[in-house]
Write a protein that holds these residues in place. Structure first.
Motif, short mmCIF file in Angstrom:
data_model
loop_
_atom_site.label_atom_id
_atom_site.label_comp_id
_atom_site.label_asym_id
_atom_site.label_seq_id
_atom_site.Cartn_x
_atom_site.Cartn_y
_atom_site.Cartn_z
N LEU A 4 0.82 -1.21 0.00
CA LEU A 4 0.00 0.00 0.00
C LEU A 4 0.86 1.26 0.00
O LEU A 4 1.98 1.25 0.51
N SER A 7 0.00 6.07 4.16
CA SER A 7 -1.30 6.60 4.57
C SER A 7 -1.27 8.07 4.96
O SER A 7 -2.31 8.67 5.18
N THR A 64 -5.51 3.59 5.84
CA THR A 64 -4.99 2.24 5.56
C THR A 64 -6.14 1.25 5.39
O THR A 64 -6.17 0.48 4.42
N ARG A 67 -8.04 1.83 2.12
CA ARG A 67 -7.28 1.33 0.96
C ARG A 67 -7.27 -0.19 0.90
O ARG A 67 -7.33 -0.77 -0.18
N GLN A 71 -8.73 -2.44 -2.13
CA GLN A 71 -7.87 -3.44 -2.74
C GLN A 71 -8.58 -4.79 -2.78
O GLN A 71 -8.52 -5.50 -3.77
#
Length: 75
Positions: A4, A7, A64, A67, A71
Motif C-alpha cells: 500500500l 497513509s 490504511t 485502501r 484493494q
C-alpha cells in the motif's frame, strides 16, 4: 499491507508497518520510511508531515483500512 502507499503522504509502496499498539496487528498503518522514522517528518521524529496533513495515528489507520478494503473489492 506493505504494498500500500503511505497513509500520510501517499508515497507509493513498499511501506513500513507502523503498529499503533505493539502486538495488535489490526492497528497497523502503512507508512513510507520518511513518515514513519524520518527525523523531521516521521512519527518517531518531529511529525512535520503529520501536522501538514492534519493526521494522527487513527486518521492514518482509517486511510490504511479504506485502501485495504478497496484493494480487496478489486480482487
Amino acid at each position: 499491507m506493505k504494498l500500500l502507499p503511505c497513509s500520510v503522504c501517499s508515497r507509493p509502496g513498499p511501506s513500513d508497518a507502523h503498529h499503533i499498539n505493539q502486538g495488535q496487528h489490526f492497528t497497523t498503518v502503512a507508512l513510507c520510511k520518511d513518515c514513519h522514522q524520518g527525523s523531521k517528518n516521521g512519527w518517531h521524529g518531529e511529525k512535520i508531515m503529520w501536522r501538514i496533513h492534519k493526521m494522527d495515528e487513527l486518521a492514518a489507520l482509517n486511510v490504511t483500512l479504506s485502501r485495504l478494503s478497496l484493494q480487496e473489492a478489486a480482487r
